[in-house]
Structures are given as C-alpha cells and as structure tokens.
Design a protein around this motif. Structure first.
Motif, PDB file in Angstrom:
ATOM      1  N   TYR A   3      20.844  28.488  -3.015  1.00  0.00           N
ATOM      2  CA  TYR A   3      20.130  29.764  -3.085  1.00  0.00           C
ATOM      3  C   TYR A   3      20.459  30.499  -4.391  1.00  0.00           C
ATOM      4  CZ  TYR A   3      18.740  34.552  -2.189  1.00  0.00           C
ATOM      5  OH  TYR A   3      18.180  35.793  -2.303  1.00  0.00           O
ATOM      6  N   THR A   4      21.733  30.523  -4.750  1.00  0.00           N
ATOM      7  CA  THR A   4      22.147  31.202  -5.982  1.00  0.00           C
ATOM      8  C   THR A   4      21.480  30.587  -7.202  1.00  0.00           C
ATOM      9  OG1 THR A   4      24.299  31.676  -4.979  1.00  0.00           O
ATOM     10  CG2 THR A   4      24.119  31.913  -7.373  1.00  0.00           C
ATOM     11  N   LEU A   5      21.414  29.261  -7.229  1.00  0.00           N
ATOM     12  CA  LEU A   5      20.771  28.567  -8.343  1.00  0.00           C
ATOM     13  C   LEU A   5      19.290  28.902  -8.405  1.00  0.00           C
ATOM     14  CD1 LEU A   5      20.979  26.515 -10.645  1.00  0.00           C
ATOM     15  CD2 LEU A   5      20.566  24.694  -8.969  1.00  0.00           C
ATOM     16  N   ALA A   6      18.621  28.914  -7.249  1.00  0.00           N
ATOM     17  CA  ALA A   6      17.195  29.239  -7.206  1.00  0.00           C
ATOM     18  C   ALA A   6      16.965  30.685  -7.645  1.00  0.00           C
ATOM     19  CB  ALA A   6      16.650  29.018  -5.797  1.00  0.00           C
ATOM     20  N   PHE A   7      17.837  31.576  -7.198  1.00  0.00           N
ATOM     21  CA  PHE A   7      17.720  32.988  -7.562  1.00  0.00           C
ATOM     22  C   PHE A   7      17.890  33.182  -9.071  1.00  0.00           C
ATOM     23  CE2 PHE A   7      19.898  37.255  -7.850  1.00  0.00           C
ATOM     24  CZ  PHE A   7      18.740  38.000  -7.657  1.00  0.00           C
ATOM     25  N   CYS A   8      18.874  32.536  -9.645  1.00  0.00           N
ATOM     26  CA  CYS A   8      19.116  32.639 -11.088  1.00  0.00           C
ATOM     27  C   CYS A   8      17.961  32.033 -11.885  1.00  0.00           C
ATOM     28  CB  CYS A   8      20.429  31.956 -11.454  1.00  0.00           C
ATOM     29  SG  CYS A   8      21.898  32.796 -10.813  1.00  0.00           S
ATOM     30  N   THR A   9      17.398  30.948 -11.373  1.00  0.00           N
ATOM     31  CA  THR A   9      16.251  30.318 -12.045  1.00  0.00           C
ATOM     32  C   THR A   9      15.064  31.252 -12.069  1.00  0.00           C
ATOM     33  OG1 THR A   9      16.983  28.118 -11.352  1.00  0.00           O
ATOM     34  CG2 THR A   9      14.690  28.346 -12.021  1.00  0.00           C
ATOM     35  N   LEU A  10      14.788  31.902 -10.933  1.00  0.00           N
ATOM     36  CA  LEU A  10      13.683  32.860 -10.877  1.00  0.00           C
ATOM     37  C   LEU A  10      13.923  34.029 -11.819  1.00  0.00           C
ATOM     38  CD1 LEU A  10      12.959  32.962  -7.031  1.00  0.00           C
ATOM     39  CD2 LEU A  10      11.385  32.178  -8.814  1.00  0.00           C
ATOM     40  N   CYS A  11      15.157  34.467 -11.902  1.00  0.00           N
ATOM     41  CA  CYS A  11      15.502  35.569 -12.802  1.00  0.00           C
ATOM     42  C   CYS A  11      15.254  35.186 -14.261  1.00  0.00           C
ATOM     43  CB  CYS A  11      16.970  35.963 -12.589  1.00  0.00           C
ATOM     44  SG  CYS A  11      17.467  37.449 -13.489  1.00  0.00           S
ATOM     45  N   ILE A  12      15.655  33.990 -14.624  1.00  0.00           N
ATOM     46  CA  ILE A  12      15.443  33.508 -15.993  1.00  0.00           C
ATOM     47  C   ILE A  12      13.950  33.389 -16.303  1.00  0.00           C
ATOM     48  CG2 ILE A  12      15.737  31.524 -17.532  1.00  0.00           C
ATOM     49  CD1 ILE A  12      18.451  31.050 -16.122  1.00  0.00           C
ATOM     50  N   LEU A  13      13.194  32.828 -15.369  1.00  0.00           N
ATOM     51  CA  LEU A  13      11.747  32.696 -15.551  1.00  0.00           C
ATOM     52  C   LEU A  13      11.087  34.061 -15.724  1.00  0.00           C
ATOM     53  CD1 LEU A  13      10.872  29.900 -12.945  1.00  0.00           C
ATOM     54  CD2 LEU A  13      10.829  29.702 -15.445  1.00  0.00           C
ATOM     55  N   TYR A  14      11.558  35.024 -14.962  1.00  0.00           N
ATOM     56  CA  TYR A  14      10.991  36.369 -15.044  1.00  0.00           C
ATOM     57  C   TYR A  14      11.281  37.002 -16.404  1.00  0.00           C
ATOM     58  CZ  TYR A  14       9.540  40.994 -13.461  1.00  0.00           C
ATOM     59  OH  TYR A  14       8.879  42.189 -13.319  1.00  0.00           O
ATOM     60  N   VAL A  15      12.495  36.833 -16.894  1.00  0.00           N
ATOM     61  CA  VAL A  15      12.848  37.379 -18.206  1.00  0.00           C
ATOM     62  C   VAL A  15      12.008  36.716 -19.301  1.00  0.00           C
ATOM     63  CG1 VAL A  15      14.680  37.528 -19.944  1.00  0.00           C
ATOM     64  CG2 VAL A  15      15.179  38.040 -17.549  1.00  0.00           C
ATOM     65  N   VAL A  16      11.866  35.407 -19.226  1.00  0.00           N
ATOM     66  CA  VAL A  16      11.037  34.685 -20.205  1.00  0.00           C
ATOM     67  C   VAL A  16       9.612  35.207 -20.174  1.00  0.00           C
ATOM     68  CG1 VAL A  16      10.035  32.435 -20.777  1.00  0.00           C
ATOM     69  CG2 VAL A  16      12.462  32.610 -20.203  1.00  0.00           C
ATOM     70  N   ILE A 311      21.558  39.926   1.877  1.00  0.00           N
ATOM     71  CA  ILE A 311      22.708  39.017   1.922  1.00  0.00           C
ATOM     72  C   ILE A 311      23.986  39.724   1.459  1.00  0.00           C
ATOM     73  CG2 ILE A 311      23.712  36.940   0.865  1.00  0.00           C
ATOM     74  CD1 ILE A 311      20.868  35.772   0.838  1.00  0.00           C
ATOM     75  N   SER A 312      23.833  40.648   0.508  1.00  0.00           N
ATOM     76  CA  SER A 312      25.000  41.353  -0.037  1.00  0.00           C
ATOM     77  C   SER A 312      25.722  42.177   1.022  1.00  0.00           C
ATOM     78  CB  SER A 312      24.567  42.262  -1.191  1.00  0.00           C
ATOM     79  OG  SER A 312      24.053  41.497  -2.264  1.00  0.00           O
ATOM     80  N   PHE A 313      24.996  42.632   2.030  1.00  0.00           N
ATOM     81  CA  PHE A 313      25.640  43.391   3.108  1.00  0.00           C
ATOM     82  C   PHE A 313      26.455  42.475   4.016  1.00  0.00           C
ATOM     83  CE2 PHE A 313      22.301  46.422   1.967  1.00  0.00           C
ATOM     84  CZ  PHE A 313      23.024  47.606   1.956  1.00  0.00           C
ATOM     85  N   ILE A 314      26.083  41.193   4.034  1.00  0.00           N
ATOM     86  CA  ILE A 314      26.811  40.227   4.868  1.00  0.00           C
ATOM     87  C   ILE A 314      27.944  39.579   4.083  1.00  0.00           C
ATOM     88  CG2 ILE A 314      26.570  38.145   6.273  1.00  0.00           C
ATOM     89  CD1 ILE A 314      23.575  38.862   6.550  1.00  0.00           C
ATOM     90  N   TRP A 315      27.619  39.183   2.846  1.00  0.00           N
ATOM     91  CA  TRP A 315      28.623  38.583   1.954  1.00  0.00           C
ATOM     92  C   TRP A 315      28.701  39.436   0.689  1.00  0.00           C
ATOM     93  CZ3 TRP A 315      25.031  34.827   4.045  1.00  0.00           C
ATOM     94  CH2 TRP A 315      25.599  34.054   5.066  1.00  0.00           C
ATOM     95  N   PRO A 316      29.615  40.377   0.626  1.00  0.00           N
ATOM     96  CA  PRO A 316      29.718  41.303  -0.511  1.00  0.00           C
ATOM     97  C   PRO A 316      29.882  40.613  -1.863  1.00  0.00           C
ATOM     98  CG  PRO A 316      31.045  42.076   1.319  1.00  0.00           C
ATOM     99  CD  PRO A 316      30.587  40.697   1.688  1.00  0.00           C
TER     100      PRO A 316
END
Length: 384
Positions: A3-16, A311-316
């Motif tokens: 999930y973290t990898l997918a999230f970071c990939t989407l973030c990079i794509l969005y910045v590009v 997720i941050s509320f479950i896993w800070p």
C-alpha cells in the motif's frame, strides 16, 4: 508495504502531472485582436445561448454582447428558451431586435417527448436556424467582455482552425465573497489552467461551453451531437473531441485575458455539488485514453489520501507519510497555479488554497463517485 509503495507511486505521478501542467500552461502564447476596419473580412458569427429560468441574468448577458466592439452586421444572437417557467424569453425578446431572435424549445419538442439531453437539443435546433460560418456558444448567466468577438475573429484568422476554446472565470454570487466562492473559484481556475495545458500538450482536449467557438463546416462534418446525445452534459467537450478526431490539429485556445467570460458561482453547496456531478458524469464517455488515465490517477490519488488519513488513526506511523504527501501535493499545485492565477488576476485568492484542501479532497471523491453511479438535479430536472 504494498500500500505504501502504491501510495508513493500515485504521489509521484501526481507531482509529475502538475509539473507537466505548469510547463504546458507556460507554453501558451497570447492572442492579439484584429485591428479595426476591414469589416468585410470579419467572419460572421452566430452566437447561441440556451437558457432555462435565467430571468435574473439574461438582460445583463445580452447587453454585454450587444456592447461588443464588433461590426453589428457581422453577428447574430439566437437565444433558445428551454421550457423556462419564468420571464426569460420575454425579457430577451425586448432586447433582441432582428436579425437577433428568440426561439422556444417547446415549439420544436412536444410536451410528451422525453429526452435526456435538453441542452444539446436546444443547441442543435438553434444551430440549424443560424446562418453564421462560425458558431459561438455561451451561457445565459455570463457577462461577455467588449473585445470578445474581435478576439474570436483573430483566433479563426489562421487557416484550418475549426474549434476555439476560451477562458471562463467565476465571480461571486450576488457579491458574496464567502468561503464557498473561494472554494469554487479556486477549483474552477485550476480546471481552466488544466484546460490550457492539456490542449497545448495534447493530453486531452478540454473546453467550457460558456466560451467556445466551432465552425459550421466541422459541426456538420461530424453530424453535430449525434452519438453523444445520450449524455445530458458534454455539449462542449464531447463535441470538441469529435471535431478533433475529424479535423486533427484544428483546435486552438484563445489565450487572452480580455477574452475571459465571467459567470457567477453556484449559490449554495448543494448546487455546487450537483454542478460538479453533472460535469463528472461525462468522464467515462471521453474517447481520449490519455485524458481518462489522467482522471483516474487524480481520483485514485485523492482516494489514497483519504484512506491514508483513516489508516493514520489506526497506525500512527502513517501520519508522517500523510503529512508529507499533503505538503508535496500543495506545493506542486501551487507551483502550477501561480501563473494561472496571474492570468486570471486572482493571485490574492491563493491564500485560501491551503485551508480548503481537506474539503477539496472530499469533494473530488464524492463528485467523481456520484458522477459515475448517482443522479443529479439541474435546472429543476433530475438527470440519470
């Protein structure tokens, strides 16, 4: 980890994507108005205005067109009334003297006949009765600048141009500078900037029916709204994309501040959401794969931000990841928006941009989902 990898990939794509939009917007060049004189060389425009229950706006709209600095014998205004229940048609008739005229959709469509795309039908009937070589469409609540028609004349002076998209800007509703105005204004300004960049970089053709032009030749060559009349919206972008397929390299953008058409924001949040659902409802009908892919990336990135917040509320431990992504998102968007805000002369509004981020993320998710699976109300009609 996945999930973290997918999230970071989407973030990079969005910045590009934001960097691409910034580059594309900066590549557009200003349009220069034709010089006065040479009236016989000015194109004849048919200005089509579909209107439904716009009694409070129509007089100002029509007067702004009539005040244009363009030869009066080189354009016609055709307002077509879409079953208004107010005095829209009568007000328009008082202002529009021949050759301008008012049509009524009810004279061409029986009360028993039910269709989904009333606006497209209204536009189609008005275009059939128009005479101009070029069709310009706008909305009944718009105010048109004085050089509007001159600038369109400049845009079609280039041979082979069959479609011209032009800028639109939101103004406060009844001079009310509320948070809702700034939210809608910033969101719409972003879309307008993306329109310029996407058209310039060939990432997908976009436009707004409140300010656009197309040639009669192109409209007839693609059979008008045929095959796209199943959608209530899309009279602008879906037609634009039909013309692009039939006439490659015939699309231009009228990049000039004095061509900006102004229209008021929606008066309340419910109307705003219904408007955006209406716009989102045509997203899966675009034939251009690049545009569909970009819309998907943007939607998934916003969904992933919401998921990460939960997720941050479950896993800070995910909280720093969320904050980092939000900071990167805001910085990338501001980098893109600065020149756009300068063009629209709305740089002072960017101060509200950061504070409205959470609402903007939620709105993207809700409008995108309901645009695909929900219904919406518009002008007193419920549309599937």
């Amino acid at each position: 980890m996945i999930y973290t990898l997918a999230f970071c990939t989407l973030c990079i794509l969005y910045v590009v994507l934001m960097l691409l939009y910034r580059y594309g917007f900066s590549q557009e060049r200003q349009t220069t108005a034709v010089s006065e004189g040479y009236i016989n060389e000015y194109p004849f425009f048919s200005i089509i205005i579909p209107a439904r229950n716009e009694a409070n706006n129509i007089a100002a709209c029509l007067q702004s067109i009539l005040n244009n600095n363009y030869p009066g014998d080189r354009y016609e205004i055709i307002l077509i009334d879409d079953f208004s229940t107010d005095d829209t048609a009568n007000i328009a008739k008082q202002l529009l003297l021949p050759p301008h005229r008012v049509l009524r959709l009810k004279d061409h469509l029986s009360a028993e006949e039910r269709i989904n795309a009333y606006k497209k039908k209204a536009l189609e009937i008005a275009i059939q009765q128009s005479t101009g070589d070029y069709i310009i469409t706008t909305d009944a609540d718009c105010i048109l600048p004085s050089q509007w028609l001159n600038l369109f004349a400049s845009a079609v002076a280039e041979q082979g141009v069959h479609f011209v998209a032009a800028p639109v800007s939101f103004t406060p509703y009844q001079q009310n500078d509320s948070w809702l105005y700034y939210f809608q204004s910033l969101d719409f300004m972003t879309m307008q900037g993306i329109t310029v960049a996407s058209n310039k970089l060939n990432l997908g053709n976009m436009c707004n029916g409140a300010n656009m032009l197309f040639s009669r030749q192109a409209f007839e060559a693609v059979d008008g709204y045929r095959d796209i009349d199943h959608k209530a919206s899309g009279d602008d972008m879906m037609l634009m994309q039909k013309i692009q397929r039939r006439f490659p390299d015939s699309i231009r953008y009228l990049f000039e501040h004095h061509a900006i058409v102004e229209t008021p924001v929606q008066p309340d949040f419910a109307s705003f959401i219904n408007q955006r659902i209406r716009w989102a409802s045509k997203a899966d009908s675009y034939p251009q794969f690049k545009m569909t892919l970009i819309l998907l990336v943007v939607y998934l990135f916003n969904c992933s931000l919401l998921c990460t917040a939960i997720i941050s509320f479950i896993w800070p431990l995910y909280f720093p990841v969320l904050i980092s992504a939000l900071v990167i998102k805001v910085l990338a968007e501001l980098f893109f928006l600065f020149p756009v805000a300068r063009f629209y002369r709305k740089k002072s509004e960017l101060i509200f941009f950061i504070f409205l981020q959470p609402l903007h993320i939620l709105y993207i998710i809700i409008a995108g989902f309901l645009g695909k699976f929900g219904t919406y109300s518009w002008k007193g009609r419920t549309v599937q």
